[in-house]
Design a protein around this motif. Structure first.
Motif, PDB file in Angstrom:
ATOM      1  N   GLU A  97       0.834  -1.205   0.000  1.00 38.61           N
ATOM      2  CA  GLU A  97       0.000   0.000   0.000  1.00 38.61           C
ATOM      3  C   GLU A  97       0.869   1.256   0.000  1.00 38.61           C
ATOM      4  N   ARG A  98       1.941   1.235   0.830  1.00 40.26           N
ATOM      5  CA  ARG A  98       2.859   2.384   0.860  1.00 40.26           C
ATOM      6  C   ARG A  98       3.575   2.552  -0.496  1.00 40.26           C
ATOM      7  N   LEU A  99       3.914   1.414  -1.145  1.00 39.58           N
ATOM      8  CA  LEU A  99       4.580   1.461  -2.467  1.00 39.58           C
ATOM      9  C   LEU A  99       3.666   2.082  -3.516  1.00 39.58           C
ATOM     10  N   LEU A 100       2.402   1.673  -3.538  1.00 31.27           N
ATOM     11  CA  LEU A 100       1.440   2.212  -4.507  1.00 31.27           C
ATOM     12  C   LEU A 100       1.210   3.707  -4.286  1.00 31.27           C
ATOM     13  N   ASP A 101       1.161   4.126  -3.005  1.00 33.26           N
ATOM     14  CA  ASP A 101       1.019   5.558  -2.692  1.00 33.26           C
ATOM     15  C   ASP A 101       2.204   6.344  -3.237  1.00 33.26           C
ATOM     16  N   LEU A 102       3.399   5.766  -3.071  1.00 35.37           N
ATOM     17  CA  LEU A 102       4.617   6.418  -3.559  1.00 35.37           C
ATOM     18  C   LEU A 102       4.618   6.530  -5.080  1.00 35.37           C
ATOM     19  N   VAL A 103       4.181   5.470  -5.789  1.00 30.42           N
ATOM     20  CA  VAL A 103       4.098   5.477  -7.269  1.00 30.42           C
ATOM     21  C   VAL A 103       3.103   6.531  -7.731  1.00 30.42           C
ATOM     22  N   GLU A 104       1.953   6.612  -7.032  1.00 36.38           N
ATOM     23  CA  GLU A 104       0.917   7.574  -7.411  1.00 36.38           C
ATOM     24  C   GLU A 104       1.427   9.013  -7.248  1.00 36.38           C
ATOM     25  N   LYS A 105       2.142   9.264  -6.140  1.00 34.82           N
ATOM     26  CA  LYS A 105       2.683  10.606  -5.899  1.00 34.82           C
ATOM     27  C   LYS A 105       3.743  10.949  -6.953  1.00 34.82           C
ATOM     28  N   SER A 106       4.554   9.945  -7.304  1.00 38.81           N
ATOM     29  CA  SER A 106       5.609  10.168  -8.322  1.00 38.81           C
ATOM     30  C   SER A 106       4.984  10.505  -9.673  1.00 38.81           C
ATOM     31  N   CYS A 107       3.941   9.749 -10.056  1.00 38.09           N
ATOM     32  CA  CYS A 107       3.233   9.994 -11.328  1.00 38.09           C
ATOM     33  C   CYS A 107       2.621  11.391 -11.355  1.00 38.09           C
ATOM     34  N   HIS A 108       2.060  11.784 -10.205  1.00 40.75           N
ATOM     35  CA  HIS A 108       1.434  13.110 -10.109  1.00 40.75           C
ATOM     36  C   HIS A 108       2.482  14.211 -10.314  1.00 40.75           C
ATOM     37  N   GLN A 109       3.655  14.022  -9.682  1.00 41.47           N
ATOM     38  CA  GLN A 109       4.731  15.011  -9.807  1.00 41.47           C
ATOM     39  C   GLN A 109       5.255  15.090 -11.255  1.00 41.47           C
ATOM     40  N   ILE A 110       5.404  13.934 -11.915  1.00 40.16           N
ATOM     41  CA  ILE A 110       5.858  13.889 -13.322  1.00 40.16           C
ATOM     42  C   ILE A 110       4.864  14.609 -14.231  1.00 40.16           C
ATOM     43  N   LYS A 126       2.746  16.879 -13.347  1.00 39.98           N
ATOM     44  CA  LYS A 126       2.769  18.308 -13.021  1.00 39.98           C
ATOM     45  C   LYS A 126       3.926  19.006 -13.750  1.00 39.98           C
ATOM     46  N   GLU A 127       5.132  18.371 -13.718  1.00 39.70           N
ATOM     47  CA  GLU A 127       6.312  18.952 -14.376  1.00 39.70           C
ATOM     48  C   GLU A 127       6.103  19.038 -15.903  1.00 39.70           C
ATOM     49  N   THR A 128       5.479  18.001 -16.461  1.00 36.85           N
ATOM     50  CA  THR A 128       5.203  17.972 -17.909  1.00 36.85           C
ATOM     51  C   THR A 128       4.308  19.140 -18.310  1.00 36.85           C
ATOM     52  N   MET A 129       3.235  19.362 -17.547  1.00 36.21           N
ATOM     53  CA  MET A 129       2.288  20.449 -17.829  1.00 36.21           C
ATOM     54  C   MET A 129       2.986  21.809 -17.733  1.00 36.21           C
ATOM     55  N   VAL A 130       3.883  21.965 -16.743  1.00 35.73           N
ATOM     56  CA  VAL A 130       4.584  23.246 -16.560  1.00 35.73           C
ATOM     57  C   VAL A 130       5.490  23.498 -17.789  1.00 35.73           C
ATOM     58  N   HIS A 131       6.231  22.471 -18.259  1.00 33.59           N
ATOM     59  CA  HIS A 131       7.123  22.653 -19.417  1.00 33.59           C
ATOM     60  C   HIS A 131       6.342  22.930 -20.685  1.00 33.59           C
ATOM     61  N   LYS A 132       5.201  22.265 -20.906  1.00 31.21           N
ATOM     62  CA  LYS A 132       4.358  22.516 -22.083  1.00 31.21           C
ATOM     63  C   LYS A 132       3.870  23.950 -22.126  1.00 31.21           C
ATOM     64  N   ALA A 133       3.472  24.446 -20.966  1.00 29.47           N
ATOM     65  CA  ALA A 133       2.993  25.832 -20.869  1.00 29.47           C
ATOM     66  C   ALA A 133       4.106  26.824 -21.219  1.00 29.47           C
ATOM     67  N   ALA A 134       5.335  26.496 -20.774  1.00 35.86           N
ATOM     68  CA  ALA A 134       6.481  27.375 -21.048  1.00 35.86           C
ATOM     69  C   ALA A 134       6.813  27.416 -22.534  1.00 35.86           C
TER      70      ALA A 134
END
Length: 443
Positions: free
Chosen positions: A417-430, A432-440
């Motif tokens: 459960e902790r591993l899946l939470d970590l994967v989900e947070k990592s995906c969310h951060q990736i 987020k970074e993708t959207m920021v670069h596209k906007a730039a």
């Protein structure tokens, strides 16, 4: 005694016996009671002790004798037991009254008091076993009319005599007849008036101690019992109960020695939940600041640090050896137990910090040989104070508890459960970074 006096006494007794007979057959309680008490009074004033004994036995056996007359006779004759010219006469009178009151519920309290007097005489003569046997004949806990304090005092006397005879099994059985809750009863509350038909409880004699005094006597006797078994924790609890008595807590000279004993017996007690609870509650006591060296001693036991035995013993050796009034003198056996408690504390501390360690390293930390360290560790595992496994060929000690299949599955599920939470947070951060670069790039 002059012959004239004997003749006049016999004549007076004969006259009173006739009056007693007429009153008894007529059912006149007051007249019968007056007649029997007058006979006893005449015998006492004439110092005719043999006649007194004979008349008591005779009057009690008369056909249809009234209960009130027997009660009055026994109560009056009991007052004469302290006026006898010698010990032999006193014993004879007590035995006569004892035989008269035997089996009669309406004079059971008087019989108990007579037995107590006789037991005291036997004890003074050095016949402690006979005194104990006499006292055990009476089961005062079944007496409804006896005062509560008198009952407790009687049972405590039974316990004391058993301890003096070294009959520890019977002493424990008798002590269980007293509930410790009775000592905490609020004596300031007004007594309820007895309802019609209820047994009227007699007032306790003046020489019977109060409830707080009886509480102290009870726990002092229990300290004697537990000292025989070397049960340090129970001795500590007994001293704790004495310490809580208001009259003790108000007197500085009394509670400081008792608090010292509480501390010593706490340190000597094996590690278990009850000992830990008492240890923490004692540390919270503000009075402990009056004896700072003992406060420091207790703090060492609750602190998760290894205690150096030699340093501790050098600091407290004189205090330990001078503590000669601890129920039983603290001698070599107690000193060995103290060292063992320190070793147990150190093993528990090590088990908190290490999952696995070598026996050699464990022995170094405990300042013991490998064989001694293994023995103490094994004893703690057997007593279930600790969970550990020893791999003797490899010389490794494992303090981790073996998990069953359910524990492993729960642990695996939690980790997943902790591993899946970590994967989900990592995906969310990736994302987020993708959207920021596209906007730039659009800008």
């Amino acid at each position: 005694m002059a012959m004239e006096n004997v003749g006049s006494l016999d004549a007076a007794i004969e006259q009173l016996l006739n009056a007693e007979k007429h009153a008894r057959l007529a059912g006149d309680v007051a007249a019968t009671r007056n007649a029997v008490t007058e006979i006893l009074r005449l015998c006492f004033e004439a110092r005719a002790w043999k006649t007194l004994n004979d008349q008591i036995a005779l009057l009690s056996k008369r056909r249809g004798q009234l209960k009130q007359a027997v009660t009055a006779m026994v109560q009056q004759a009991m007052q004469y037991t302290d006026e006898t010219p010698d010990l032999e006469t006193r014993i004879e009178l007590i035995k006569t009254l004892n035989s008269v009151s035997a089996g009669k519920i309406y004079v059971e309290i008087e019989r108990a008091r007579l037995i107590k007097k006789l037991a005291k005489i036997k004890e003074e003569q050095g016949l402690i076993a006979e005194a104990a046997d006499l006292m055990q004949e009476i089961a005062v806990e079944t007496f409804g009319a006896m005062a509560k304090t008198e009952k407790i005092a009687f049972i405590l006397e039974q316990v004391r005599l058993c301890l003096d005879c070294q009959d520890y099994v019977r002493a424990q059985i008798l002590s269980r007849k007293i509930s410790t809750r009775v000592f905490d009863a609020d004596v300031t509350k007004e007594k309820k008036k007895p309802k019609e038909g209820d047994n009227v409880v007699e007032e306790a004699p003046a020489d019977i101690p109060s409830l707080p005094e009886l509480k102290r006597i009870y726990y002092e006797l229990m300290i004697r019992y537990y000292s025989h078994k070397n049960d340090y924790l129970e001795i500590c609890r007994c001293y704790k109960a004495i310490y809580e008595i208001p009259s003790v807590k108000e007197n500085l000279a009394e509670w400081i020695p008792i608090l010292r004993k509480i501390c010593w017996y706490l340190v000597l007690s094996p590690h278990d939940p009850m000992q830990s609870s008492l240890l923490n509650s004692t540390l919270e006591d503000k009075n402990l600041s009056e004896i700072p060296n003992f406060k420091l001693l207790l703090k060492q036991l609750v602190t998760m640090e290894v205690i150096q035995w030699t340093t501790l013993w050098d600091s407290y050796k004189d205090e330990f050896e001078n503590q000669s009034n601890l129920g039983k003198n603290l001698g070599e056996k107690a000193a060995e137990d103290l060292r063992e408690r320190v070793i147990e504390h150190n093993i528990i501390v090590i088990s908190k910090y290490y999952g696995r360690t070598t026996l050699k390293r464990l022995a170094e930390l405990l300042c013991l040989s490998v064989q001694e360290a293994e023995k103490h560790l094994s004893d703690m595992v057997v007593s279930k104070a600790l969970v550990a496994k020893i791999d003797r060929p490899m010389g490794i000690v494992c303090f981790q508890r073996a998990k069953d299949s359910n524990d492993v599955l729960i642990s695996w599920a939690a980790n997943l459960e902790r591993l899946l939470d970590l994967v989900e947070k990592s995906c969310h951060q990736i994302h987020k970074e993708t959207m920021v670069h596209k906007a730039a790039l659009k800008v």
